[in-house]
Design a protein around this motif. Sequence first.
Motif, PDB file in Angstrom:
ATOM      1  N   LYS A  21       0.810  -1.221   0.000  1.00 51.58           N
ATOM      2  CA  LYS A  21       0.000   0.000   0.000  1.00 51.58           C
ATOM      3  C   LYS A  21       0.840   1.267   0.000  1.00 51.58           C
ATOM      4  O   LYS A  21       0.523   2.242  -0.676  1.00 51.58           O
ATOM      5  N   GLU A  22       1.923   1.266   0.788  1.00 50.40           N
ATOM      6  CA  GLU A  22       2.738   2.476   0.864  1.00 50.40           C
ATOM      7  C   GLU A  22       3.400   2.775  -0.473  1.00 50.40           C
ATOM      8  O   GLU A  22       3.395   3.914  -0.943  1.00 50.40           O
ATOM      9  N   ILE A  23       3.957   1.729  -1.102  1.00 51.69           N
ATOM     10  CA  ILE A  23       4.565   1.906  -2.426  1.00 51.69           C
ATOM     11  C   ILE A  23       3.523   2.382  -3.423  1.00 51.69           C
ATOM     12  O   ILE A  23       3.756   3.293  -4.227  1.00 51.69           O
ATOM     13  N   SER A  24       2.338   1.782  -3.348  1.00 57.89           N
ATOM     14  CA  SER A  24       1.268   2.128  -4.278  1.00 57.89           C
ATOM     15  C   SER A  24       0.863   3.591  -4.139  1.00 57.89           C
ATOM     16  O   SER A  24       0.653   4.300  -5.137  1.00 57.89           O
ATOM     17  N   SER A  25       0.757   4.074  -2.898  1.00 53.46           N
ATOM     18  CA  SER A  25       0.363   5.475  -2.694  1.00 53.46           C
ATOM     19  C   SER A  25       1.438   6.429  -3.200  1.00 53.46           C
ATOM     20  O   SER A  25       1.129   7.495  -3.737  1.00 53.46           O
ATOM     21  N   ARG A  26       2.702   6.061  -3.045  1.00 53.90           N
ATOM     22  CA  ARG A  26       3.784   6.903  -3.571  1.00 53.90           C
ATOM     23  C   ARG A  26       3.720   6.982  -5.095  1.00 53.90           C
ATOM     24  O   ARG A  26       3.907   8.045  -5.690  1.00 53.90           O
ATOM     25  N   ILE A  27       3.467   5.834  -5.713  1.00 50.95           N
ATOM     26  CA  ILE A  27       3.377   5.813  -7.182  1.00 50.95           C
ATOM     27  C   ILE A  27       2.205   6.666  -7.651  1.00 50.95           C
ATOM     28  O   ILE A  27       2.320   7.421  -8.629  1.00 50.95           O
ATOM     29  N   THR A  28       1.064   6.549  -6.963  1.00 53.05           N
ATOM     30  CA  THR A  28      -0.116   7.344  -7.330  1.00 53.05           C
ATOM     31  C   THR A  28       0.166   8.842  -7.217  1.00 53.05           C
ATOM     32  O   THR A  28      -0.259   9.631  -8.073  1.00 53.05           O
ATOM     33  N   LYS A  29       0.901   9.221  -6.195  1.00 48.17           N
ATOM     34  CA  LYS A  29       1.158  10.642  -5.947  1.00 48.17           C
ATOM     35  C   LYS A  29       2.230  11.220  -6.881  1.00 48.17           C
ATOM     36  O   LYS A  29       2.024  12.267  -7.501  1.00 48.17           O
ATOM     37  N   ASP A  30       3.367  10.544  -6.993  1.00 49.72           N
ATOM     38  CA  ASP A  30       4.505  11.116  -7.717  1.00 49.72           C
ATOM     39  C   ASP A  30       5.097  10.217  -8.797  1.00 49.72           C
ATOM     40  O   ASP A  30       6.067  10.615  -9.451  1.00 49.72           O
ATOM     41  N   GLY A  31       4.544   9.027  -8.975  1.00 53.32           N
ATOM     42  CA  GLY A  31       5.155   8.096  -9.916  1.00 53.32           C
ATOM     43  C   GLY A  31       6.355   7.406  -9.296  1.00 53.32           C
ATOM     44  O   GLY A  31       6.701   7.637  -8.142  1.00 53.32           O
ATOM     45  N   LEU A  42      21.161  -3.576 -11.613  1.00 50.27           N
ATOM     46  CA  LEU A  42      20.059  -4.472 -11.241  1.00 50.27           C
ATOM     47  C   LEU A  42      19.909  -5.603 -12.253  1.00 50.27           C
ATOM     48  O   LEU A  42      19.974  -5.376 -13.462  1.00 50.27           O
ATOM     49  N   ASN A  43      19.672  -6.824 -11.742  1.00 48.62           N
ATOM     50  CA  ASN A  43      19.296  -7.912 -12.661  1.00 48.62           C
ATOM     51  C   ASN A  43      17.911  -8.462 -12.354  1.00 48.62           C
ATOM     52  O   ASN A  43      17.403  -9.316 -13.071  1.00 48.62           O
ATOM     53  N   TYR A  44      17.282  -7.954 -11.271  1.00 48.84           N
ATOM     54  CA  TYR A  44      15.937  -8.418 -10.896  1.00 48.84           C
ATOM     55  C   TYR A  44      15.133  -7.227 -10.389  1.00 48.84           C
ATOM     56  O   TYR A  44      15.526  -6.569  -9.423  1.00 48.84           O
ATOM     57  N   LEU A  45      14.024  -6.937 -11.064  1.00 50.76           N
ATOM     58  CA  LEU A  45      13.128  -5.852 -10.655  1.00 50.76           C
ATOM     59  C   LEU A  45      11.711  -6.395 -10.567  1.00 50.76           C
ATOM     60  O   LEU A  45      11.196  -6.969 -11.524  1.00 50.76           O
ATOM     61  N   ASN A  46      11.102  -6.206  -9.388  1.00 53.32           N
ATOM     62  CA  ASN A  46       9.753  -6.727  -9.151  1.00 53.32           C
ATOM     63  C   ASN A  46       8.894  -5.614  -8.565  1.00 53.32           C
ATOM     64  O   ASN A  46       9.137  -5.159  -7.447  1.00 53.32           O
ATOM     65  N   ILE A  47       7.909  -5.162  -9.333  1.00 48.05           N
ATOM     66  CA  ILE A  47       6.936  -4.174  -8.859  1.00 48.05           C
ATOM     67  C   ILE A  47       5.556  -4.794  -9.051  1.00 48.05           C
ATOM     68  O   ILE A  47       5.103  -4.969 -10.185  1.00 48.05           O
ATOM     69  N   HIS A  48       4.891  -5.155  -7.967  1.00 45.10           N
ATOM     70  CA  HIS A  48       3.608  -5.835  -8.122  1.00 45.10           C
ATOM     71  C   HIS A  48       2.586  -5.340  -7.101  1.00 45.10           C
ATOM     72  O   HIS A  48       2.930  -4.799  -6.060  1.00 45.10           O
ATOM     73  N   GLU A  49       1.314  -5.529  -7.466  1.00 43.49           N
ATOM     74  CA  GLU A  49       0.174  -5.161  -6.616  1.00 43.49           C
ATOM     75  C   GLU A  49       0.247  -3.695  -6.197  1.00 43.49           C
ATOM     76  O   GLU A  49       0.180  -3.354  -5.012  1.00 43.49           O
ATOM     77  N   THR A  50       0.387  -2.823  -7.204  1.00 40.35           N
ATOM     78  CA  THR A  50       0.410  -1.375  -6.963  1.00 40.35           C
ATOM     79  C   THR A  50      -0.518  -0.705  -7.981  1.00 40.35           C
ATOM     80  O   THR A  50      -1.129  -1.352  -8.821  1.00 40.35           O
TER      81      THR A  50
END
Length: 509
Positions: A21-31, A42-50
């Motif tokens: 939720k915290e990551i999701s709210s940051r993305i909603t506000k500022d990307g 980086l060789n592994y990037l995981n952004i999910h449920e946001t």
Amino acid sequence: MWPEIDKVEKENRHEIILSGKEISSRITKDGLDHKLFTLNFLNYLNIHETELSEIPDAISNLCNLQTLVLHSNKLEEINVNVSKLNKLKILDLSRNFLKCIPESFSNLPLVTLNLNSNQLNCFPVFTNAVKLTVLDLSNNNLKHFPICSKEMVNLTELKLQGNEIEEIAHNINILPALKLLDISNNKLKTLPGELADCLKLKDLNLKSNPILDRRLMKLIDQCRTKQVLDYVKQHCPKVVTIENAGNTKKKTKTKQNHDVEEESSIDYKYNINVKAATDEFKVLIMDSVKSVREHFVACIVDNVSFTEDTFKKFIQLQNRLHDTVCEKRNLATIATHDFNKLPPGNLTYKTALPSELMIKPLNRATVMTGADLFSKLQTEANNLRKEKKRNTYSGIHKFLYLIERKPEYPCLVNSKAEVISFPPITNSDISKIEVTTTKIFLEVTSSASIHICKTVLSTILKDMVLLFEKDIEVQQVKTVDQSEQLKVVYPSKTDLIFEKDVPIKVNRK
């Protein structure tokens, strides 16, 4: 800078997971924090449920990415710059709102592409996807069967269930490695005869389609793949001209004669003798592992005889396979156990809370929780990296990101409820193999597919024979689900199929 990104940069880690939720709210506000796209190591990037709805152009800066997981977000389109990630092997875009994907994705060195549960109404021609092994297009809006490309020589799993496809492409037989085809819950009325020419196809799901042939429909509902394909071969027409049909028949006969002649000339030096599975021993797969590390395949290698030298080389073999065919454990993980150290009874593959998973890790003196082990390994990794003045982790420490922030951990327990394996991190010391080991329980787990597990097992068995320079005995192991329904038996008749230059003969009892 986001604290998660700051930590990764300071520790020079090669993986990052952003979710919640915290990551999701940051993305909603500022990307997304733009600093993320400066971490080109980086060789592994995981952004999910946001609430992530778009991928910045700067994604192309992450030139070393091998795994990109973006499932369960709000993506309506995918940035074409993803196709510039020329080291990308695993791409998960499932559970978004995508309507199409760029044709340029065909140029990526993808092994696994997951587009499950989107809104795709078309799929581009993948003319360069020579490494693609698993393609999941299930639960979309596809009306047409994805165009088969002869370049897709390694495609073994094609998942199309839950679409609106009305017919299977007549050129499906140009996919030489296809083993699994799930096209259930579509709008198929007939099947092409060419489907029976997919010689390696062993898992075919055609259920919940309005098939006009009632006898075929009954076979689909009640029988296995072989019976269905036999019926297709006898009763479903092929789309081929008379001239081509004659040429095809002639070529087939020539090929068969050539194969017989070639097989008779092979000088087999070693044997793999396969014994049937017994009802006294099997592995129960719990439903909970589906959300963590779903796939599990195993077998037993008997009459093993190690020397100090071959034991050392066997451990080196495992490490090499983890780096190669297992794609640095991103695709699969191997675990070995001394079978004679296991108590009688079945094994269970399940999940446990990090604070409740109790294990005595390999070569460690005390029992600890999964959470404590993870924390200890992370501390050791940071200390070792600083001591050696390295920029990367080494040993099992470099695989910690595979379970980081998982609410539950996968584990294999024996009949005494003791944890003997904690994939993809470590085994338990209580079942470790030694020079005196004579019977090995081999397990392979994966979050990608059953086929990958089988490929890894077949590879290690082949390499064991060549390493020991002697015959080996392999006993099948069954895995069953919670309803006691058979999931997998390995090695089956379709496993352990080696290239013609491998001097190993497989004998099945």
